[in-house]
Motif scaffolding. Structure first.
Motif, PDB file in Angstrom:
ATOM      1  N   SER A  90       0.927  -1.266  -0.006  1.00  0.00           N
ATOM      2  CA  SER A  90       0.025  -0.021  -0.125  1.00  0.00           C
ATOM      3  C   SER A  90       0.771   1.236   0.147  1.00  0.00           C
ATOM      4  CB  SER A  90      -1.055   0.044   1.094  1.00  0.00           C
ATOM      5  OG  SER A  90      -1.399   1.187   1.392  1.00  0.00           O
ATOM      6  N   LEU A  91       0.669   2.137  -1.202  1.00  0.00           N
ATOM      7  CA  LEU A  91       1.320   3.266  -1.089  1.00  0.00           C
ATOM      8  C   LEU A  91       0.883   4.296  -0.208  1.00  0.00           C
ATOM      9  CD1 LEU A  91       2.118   3.418  -4.951  1.00  0.00           C
ATOM     10  CD2 LEU A  91       3.854   3.410  -3.191  1.00  0.00           C
ATOM     11  N   SER A  92      -0.654   4.473  -0.196  1.00  0.00           N
ATOM     12  CA  SER A  92      -1.563   5.369   0.600  1.00  0.00           C
ATOM     13  C   SER A  92      -1.089   4.930   2.220  1.00  0.00           C
ATOM     14  CB  SER A  92      -2.857   5.294   0.337  1.00  0.00           C
ATOM     15  OG  SER A  92      -3.263   3.811   0.652  1.00  0.00           O
ATOM     16  N   GLY A  93      -0.950   3.805   2.629  1.00  0.00           N
ATOM     17  CA  GLY A  93      -0.588   3.221   3.770  1.00  0.00           C
ATOM     18  C   GLY A  93       0.830   3.596   4.292  1.00  0.00           C
ATOM     19  N   ALA A  94       1.755   3.556   3.236  1.00  0.00           N
ATOM     20  CA  ALA A  94       2.912   3.930   3.598  1.00  0.00           C
ATOM     21  C   ALA A  94       3.163   5.478   3.950  1.00  0.00           C
ATOM     22  CB  ALA A  94       3.849   3.675   2.353  1.00  0.00           C
ATOM     23  N   ALA A  95       2.641   6.162   3.194  1.00  0.00           N
ATOM     24  CA  ALA A  95       2.615   7.736   3.238  1.00  0.00           C
ATOM     25  C   ALA A  95       1.973   8.050   4.567  1.00  0.00           C
ATOM     26  CB  ALA A  95       1.764   8.420   2.247  1.00  0.00           C
ATOM     27  N   LEU A  96       0.507   7.707   4.709  1.00  0.00           N
ATOM     28  CA  LEU A  96       0.057   7.976   5.865  1.00  0.00           C
ATOM     29  C   LEU A  96       0.402   7.287   7.250  1.00  0.00           C
ATOM     30  CD1 LEU A  96      -3.605   7.917   4.604  1.00  0.00           C
ATOM     31  CD2 LEU A  96      -2.614   9.868   5.190  1.00  0.00           C
ATOM     32  N   LEU A 331       9.859   6.219   4.876  1.00  0.00           N
ATOM     33  CA  LEU A 331      10.982   6.695   5.437  1.00  0.00           C
ATOM     34  C   LEU A 331      10.905   8.280   5.170  1.00  0.00           C
ATOM     35  CD1 LEU A 331      13.461   6.555   6.871  1.00  0.00           C
ATOM     36  CD2 LEU A 331      14.593   6.275   4.887  1.00  0.00           C
ATOM     37  N   PHE A 332      10.514   8.806   4.148  1.00  0.00           N
ATOM     38  CA  PHE A 332      10.456   9.987   3.790  1.00  0.00           C
ATOM     39  C   PHE A 332       9.358  10.753   4.657  1.00  0.00           C
ATOM     40  CE2 PHE A 332       8.711  13.505   1.023  1.00  0.00           C
ATOM     41  CZ  PHE A 332       9.853  14.335   0.915  1.00  0.00           C
ATOM     42  N   SER A 333       8.254   9.951   4.641  1.00  0.00           N
ATOM     43  CA  SER A 333       7.287  10.561   5.600  1.00  0.00           C
ATOM     44  C   SER A 333       7.538  10.755   6.926  1.00  0.00           C
ATOM     45  CB  SER A 333       5.922   9.591   5.095  1.00  0.00           C
ATOM     46  OG  SER A 333       5.544   9.591   3.849  1.00  0.00           O
ATOM     47  N   MET A 334       8.362   9.825   7.396  1.00  0.00           N
ATOM     48  CA  MET A 334       8.768   9.831   8.916  1.00  0.00           C
ATOM     49  C   MET A 334       9.664  11.025   9.039  1.00  0.00           C
ATOM     50  SD  MET A 334       9.855   5.887   9.822  1.00  0.00           S
ATOM     51  CE  MET A 334       8.320   4.654   9.916  1.00  0.00           C
ATOM     52  N   TRP A 335      10.564  11.286   8.137  1.00  0.00           N
ATOM     53  CA  TRP A 335      11.301  12.436   8.327  1.00  0.00           C
ATOM     54  C   TRP A 335      10.346  13.733   8.338  1.00  0.00           C
ATOM     55  CZ3 TRP A 335      16.597  13.210   9.036  1.00  0.00           C
ATOM     56  CH2 TRP A 335      17.238  11.951   9.329  1.00  0.00           C
ATOM     57  N   ILE A 336       9.578  13.851   7.371  1.00  0.00           N
ATOM     58  CA  ILE A 336       8.926  15.174   7.236  1.00  0.00           C
ATOM     59  C   ILE A 336       8.027  15.342   8.307  1.00  0.00           C
ATOM     60  CG2 ILE A 336       6.979  16.319   5.875  1.00  0.00           C
ATOM     61  CD1 ILE A 336       9.492  16.124   4.604  1.00  0.00           C
ATOM     62  N   ALA A 337       7.325  14.451   8.812  1.00  0.00           N
ATOM     63  CA  ALA A 337       6.402  14.427  10.078  1.00  0.00           C
ATOM     64  C   ALA A 337       7.248  14.513  11.426  1.00  0.00           C
ATOM     65  CB  ALA A 337       5.432  13.120  10.212  1.00  0.00           C
TER      66      ALA A 337
END
Length: 372
Positions: A90-96, A331-337
């Motif tokens: 899931s790409l949406s799951g990965a991002a959210l 990983l990118f989403s974690m860094w941003i958040a």
């Protein structure tokens, strides 16, 4: 072969458990000594510094990928056999999920693996947070939160782009990727020297990263020995934490595998490392507000990690080592958040509170009062 002898003597499941425990102990000991932590690296980077914490994370990250690519080049392992690349993700799951996990690790002052390591050194805040993380992860996998997780994971999957392999999608060969990662490892080692983090800490960071390909090799090797199917996997802490929790709530011997050995192994490795270096220390909460913050963060990580398909190690290092696109998105989403949450909660909010206090009490010393 030694693994065959172990499997013949103890059985496939117990050999998997022992392998998970040994690799976990190595990870726990060296993670405790290196202070490996994605949260610490993200905060350091977001505050405009590339220092020792960032150097440690980069060494671990680069070593894990380089080691995994080396295994692939030696035909000892193939990422295509892993769950992350062999089935749609899931790409949406990965991002959210990555965003939720990033917020949670700032609130809880550590990702799931860091909480486990800290709890072994006597940090009761981390211990309670880790238990909440495991409970929420289990509820997200099979409990009352699983319908919500499924709903958030469904909108966008890798089926829509045809693959979850970042190298295939980008057209980059494994040889080119290895050269780039090796250059990144050299750069991170140079950064460690520049920031003077020390030889032992640098070695410990390399050892933490090496645990990822070691686990890939071990579980892959067990597939050729075991009579029953074995999942090819490496280090992660969302699913294994939930499995370890259920181990204590199920019949003895009903859940014996690599994951169940991993979490206790990390705990014991970190405990003995801290014991030998005199770093054991009981620490508790500093009030109700602190407890609420930690538990909210742990809950966000539990749900976010399960939604994303991995934690800061499971997705951020293990998944990245096989170039799973969803892992890199996570990983990118974690860094941003994490960067945004640190700026809002730990920097801007205290500054506003200080301004409000100074404005309400003019008798405060000028060194404390803040003016616009």
């Amino acid at each position: 072969m030694e693994l065959e002898l172990l499997a013949d003597r103890f059985g496939d499941k117990w050999t998997l458990l022992m392998g998970g425990a040994v690799i976990g102990a190595l990870f726990g000991a060296f993670a405790q000594q290196s202070r490996f932590c994605l949260r610490a690296a993200a905060i350091e980077f977001s505050r405009g510094s590339i220092g020792g914490k960032m150097a440690v994370w980069l060494i671990v990250f680069s070593t894990a990928i380089a080691g995994t690519l080396l295994l692939s080049a030696m035909d000892l392992f193939s990422g295509n056999e892993t769950r992350q690349l062999a089935s749609p993700q899931s790409l949406s799951g990965a991002a959210l999920g990555g965003l939720m996990f990033g917020v949670g690790m700032i609130l809880a002052r550590g990702c799931s693996s860091r909480l486990l390591v800290l709890s072994a050194t006597g940090n009761l805040r981390a211990l309670l947070s880790g238990l909440v993380f495991a409970v929420v992860a289990q509820a997200s996998l099979h409990g009352f939160l699983s319908p919500l997780r499924d709903a958030l994971a469904a909108p966008l999957t890798t089926l829509s782009i045809g693959s979850n392999d970042l190298l295939v999608l980008s057209g980059v060969s494994e040889t080119t990727a290895f050269i780039l990662v090796l250059a990144g490892l050299v750069a991170s080692l140079w950064l460690a020297i520049w920031r003077r983090i020390g030889v032992w800490k640098t070695f410990a960071a390399v050892a933490v990263g090496a645990c990822i390909p070691l686990a890939w090799w071990f579980t892959k090797s067990m597939t050729g020995i075991a009579f029953e199917p074995v999942t090819i996997e490496s280090l992660s802490f969302t699913g294994p934490s939930a499995d370890t929790l259920m181990l204590f709530l199920s019949q003895p011997g009903s859940m014996i595998d690599f994951d169940v050995g991993l979490v206790p192994g990390v705990f014991l490795g970190a405990f003995f490392a801290a014991l030998l270096t005199g770093e054991l220390e009981l620490q508790g909460f500093e009030g109700g507000g602190s407890m609420r913050r930690y538990l909210a963060g742990a809950a966000l990580m539990g749900f976010g990690g399960m939604l994303a398909g991995g934690c800061a190690v499971g997705a951020g290092v293990t998944g990245a080592s096989i170039f799973a696109l969803t892992a890199w998105v996570t990983l990118f989403s974690m860094w941003i958040a994490a960067s945004a949450t640190d700026w809002l909660i730990d920097r801007k909010l205290p500054e506003r509170q200080l301004r409000a206090t100074a404005a309400a009490d003019p008798s405060l010393p000028t060194s404390i009062r803040v003016t616009e």
